[in-house]
Motif scaffolding. Structure first.
Motif, PDB file in Angstrom:
ATOM      1  N   LYS A 130      13.303  23.349 -19.515  1.00 23.60           N
ATOM      2  CA  LYS A 130      14.082  24.257 -18.665  1.00 23.60           C
ATOM      3  C   LYS A 130      13.236  24.763 -17.490  1.00 23.60           C
ATOM      4  O   LYS A 130      13.681  24.755 -16.343  1.00 23.60           O
ATOM      5  CB  LYS A 130      14.594  25.441 -19.498  1.00 23.60           C
ATOM      6  CG  LYS A 130      15.390  26.449 -18.713  1.00 23.60           C
ATOM      7  CD  LYS A 130      15.790  27.633 -19.568  1.00 23.60           C
ATOM      8  CE  LYS A 130      16.480  28.674 -18.713  1.00 23.60           C
ATOM      9  NZ  LYS A 130      16.628  29.942 -19.427  1.00 23.60           N
ATOM     10  N   ASP A 131      12.014  25.175 -17.771  1.00 24.20           N
ATOM     11  CA  ASP A 131      11.127  25.666 -16.710  1.00 24.20           C
ATOM     12  C   ASP A 131      10.721  24.546 -15.765  1.00 24.20           C
ATOM     13  O   ASP A 131      10.649  24.733 -14.545  1.00 24.20           O
ATOM     14  CB  ASP A 131       9.893  26.341 -17.299  1.00 24.20           C
ATOM     15  CG  ASP A 131      10.218  27.665 -17.983  1.00 24.20           C
ATOM     16  OD1 ASP A 131      11.268  28.268 -17.654  1.00 24.20           O
ATOM     17  OD2 ASP A 131       9.427  28.095 -18.837  1.00 24.20           O
ATOM     18  N   HIS A 169      20.389  21.477  -6.724  1.00 31.25           N
ATOM     19  CA  HIS A 169      19.430  22.561  -6.475  1.00 31.25           C
ATOM     20  C   HIS A 169      19.961  23.657  -5.552  1.00 31.25           C
ATOM     21  O   HIS A 169      19.435  24.762  -5.548  1.00 31.25           O
ATOM     22  CB  HIS A 169      18.140  21.992  -5.880  1.00 31.25           C
ATOM     23  CG  HIS A 169      17.331  21.215  -6.861  1.00 31.25           C
ATOM     24  ND1 HIS A 169      16.495  21.792  -7.775  1.00 31.25           N
ATOM     25  CD2 HIS A 169      17.257  19.879  -7.090  1.00 31.25           C
ATOM     26  CE1 HIS A 169      15.924  20.864  -8.514  1.00 31.25           C
ATOM     27  NE2 HIS A 169      16.364  19.688  -8.113  1.00 31.25           N
ATOM     28  N   ARG A 174      12.456  21.912 -15.039  1.00 30.39           N
ATOM     29  CA  ARG A 174      13.620  21.551 -14.235  1.00 30.39           C
ATOM     30  C   ARG A 174      13.742  22.453 -13.004  1.00 30.39           C
ATOM     31  O   ARG A 174      14.134  21.993 -11.938  1.00 30.39           O
ATOM     32  CB  ARG A 174      14.893  21.636 -15.089  1.00 30.39           C
ATOM     33  CG  ARG A 174      15.954  20.666 -14.642  1.00 30.39           C
ATOM     34  CD  ARG A 174      17.170  20.614 -15.553  1.00 30.39           C
ATOM     35  NE  ARG A 174      16.833  20.185 -16.898  1.00 30.39           N
ATOM     36  CZ  ARG A 174      17.123  20.882 -18.007  1.00 30.39           C
ATOM     37  NH1 ARG A 174      17.764  22.008 -17.939  1.00 30.39           N
ATOM     38  NH2 ARG A 174      16.769  20.413 -19.187  1.00 30.39           N
ATOM     39  N   THR A 175      13.360  23.710 -13.134  1.00 31.33           N
ATOM     40  CA  THR A 175      13.438  24.606 -11.972  1.00 31.33           C
ATOM     41  C   THR A 175      12.325  24.326 -10.970  1.00 31.33           C
ATOM     42  O   THR A 175      12.465  24.646  -9.793  1.00 31.33           O
ATOM     43  CB  THR A 175      13.365  26.094 -12.395  1.00 31.33           C
ATOM     44  OG1 THR A 175      12.096  26.352 -12.984  1.00 31.33           O
ATOM     45  CG2 THR A 175      14.486  26.451 -13.349  1.00 31.33           C
ATOM     46  N   ARG A 176      11.237  23.727 -11.434  1.00 33.68           N
ATOM     47  CA  ARG A 176      10.102  23.448 -10.546  1.00 33.68           C
ATOM     48  C   ARG A 176      10.201  22.085  -9.882  1.00 33.68           C
ATOM     49  O   ARG A 176       9.693  21.890  -8.775  1.00 33.68           O
ATOM     50  CB  ARG A 176       8.797  23.559 -11.329  1.00 33.68           C
ATOM     51  CG  ARG A 176       8.702  24.985 -11.936  1.00 33.68           C
ATOM     52  CD  ARG A 176       7.366  25.421 -12.183  1.00 33.68           C
ATOM     53  NE  ARG A 176       6.580  25.482 -10.980  1.00 33.68           N
ATOM     54  CZ  ARG A 176       5.612  26.349 -10.795  1.00 33.68           C
ATOM     55  NH1 ARG A 176       5.367  27.245 -11.696  1.00 33.68           N
ATOM     56  NH2 ARG A 176       4.881  26.310  -9.715  1.00 33.68           N
TER      57      ARG A 176
END
Length: 179
Positions: free
Chosen positions: A47-48, A85, A50-52
């Motif tokens: 999850k983390d 995004h 994917r945001t980066r």
């Protein structure tokens, strides 16, 4: 900054870059450390990560023919990356995708937007892959064998393009090559 990782086939260059991106299978055993802006990436949750992926770091894979979906037009593939995004309309995503295709110097960007990967040359497909990777303006671009299987003239053009984009977008670049 630019970092070049050079080694023979099978030496672990691609595996290392996939580890940075968090793209190795869950069964992979990873040791060591990979930090981005002081944050440890190895062991970070999906999850983390994917945001980066996208705004912080992105990757251009070595075989665009295998990385692009042959059943989808290239414009759809780029707008999908944009819309995953950013909250933008289809029209805004299309306009941004065409801008990206122009940025990577793809001839006739508006026409190419509606074409399938098999209708493009190897160099054009690689430019599409770079456009997708740049969709979120990453701070770090990993180019894994970005010039493999291209003729020498196209290789030089892709290398020059990556260098120009690095300067224009003020991003770091990791170049991976066996050559």
């Amino acid at each position: 900054r630019t970092l070049a990782i050079i080694g023979e086939s099978g030496s672990g260059k691609t595996v290392s870059s996939r580890a940075i991106m968090g793209l190795l299978p869950s069964t992979a055993r990873i040791s060591g450390s990979a930090k981005f802006e002081g944050v440890e990436l190895l062991g970070m949750s999906e999850k983390d990560l994917r945001t980066r992926r996208g705004p912080d770091f992105a990757m251009v894979f070595q075989d665009p023919a295998r990385s692009l979906n042959p059943t989808m037009k290239i414009g759809t593939q780029i707008t999908e990356a944009i819309r995953s995004h950013f909250e933008v309309s289809r029209a805004e995503a299309k306009q941004r995708a065409i801008e990206l295709l122009k940025m990577v110097r793809l001839p006739s960007a508006e026409t190419r937007f509606n074409e399938y990967p098999h209708q493009l040359s190897g160099g054009m497909r690689q430019r599409v892959m770079i456009a997708i990777a740049l969709a979120c303006r990453p701070k770090l671009l990993i180019a894994d064998e970005a010039t493999t299987a291209l003729d020498v003239t196209t290789q030089a053009q892709i290398m020059e393009l990556l260098e120009d984009l690095q300067q224009e977008l003020n991003m770091a670049l990791i170049m991976i090559s066996h050559d």
